[in-house]
Design a protein around this motif. Structure first.
Motif: not given
Length: 70
Positions: A15-16, A41-42, A50-56
């Motif tokens: 959304m951001f 954008l940043t 951050a969500s993908m890395f924390s999930r991994t």
């Protein structure tokens, strides 16, 4: 349970990024708009990564615990 938190953070980041596209194309140029473009954008990309890395990291932690027990 936990999967919804990751998904919600990724959706918020998306959304951001979507909001930043409004600043890119629909609003006239000014100093504050230029700053908002970069910040939105940043921040959106940071939330998604951050969500993908924390999930991994969580899956690797679970895998390592299960792998050690076998």
């Amino acid at each position: 349970g936990l999967e919804y938190g990751f998904t919600a953070v990724m959706f918020g980041g998306s959304m951001f990024i979507a909001i930043s596209s409004i600043f890119w194309y629909l609003l006239p140029d000014s100093d504050s708009i230029c700053h908002l473009r970069v910040w939105f954008l940043t921040f959106g990309v940071t939330l998604i990564l951050a969500s993908m890395f924390s999930r991994t990291w969580l899956y690797l932690r679970i895998y390592n615990v299960v792998h050690v027990r076998l």
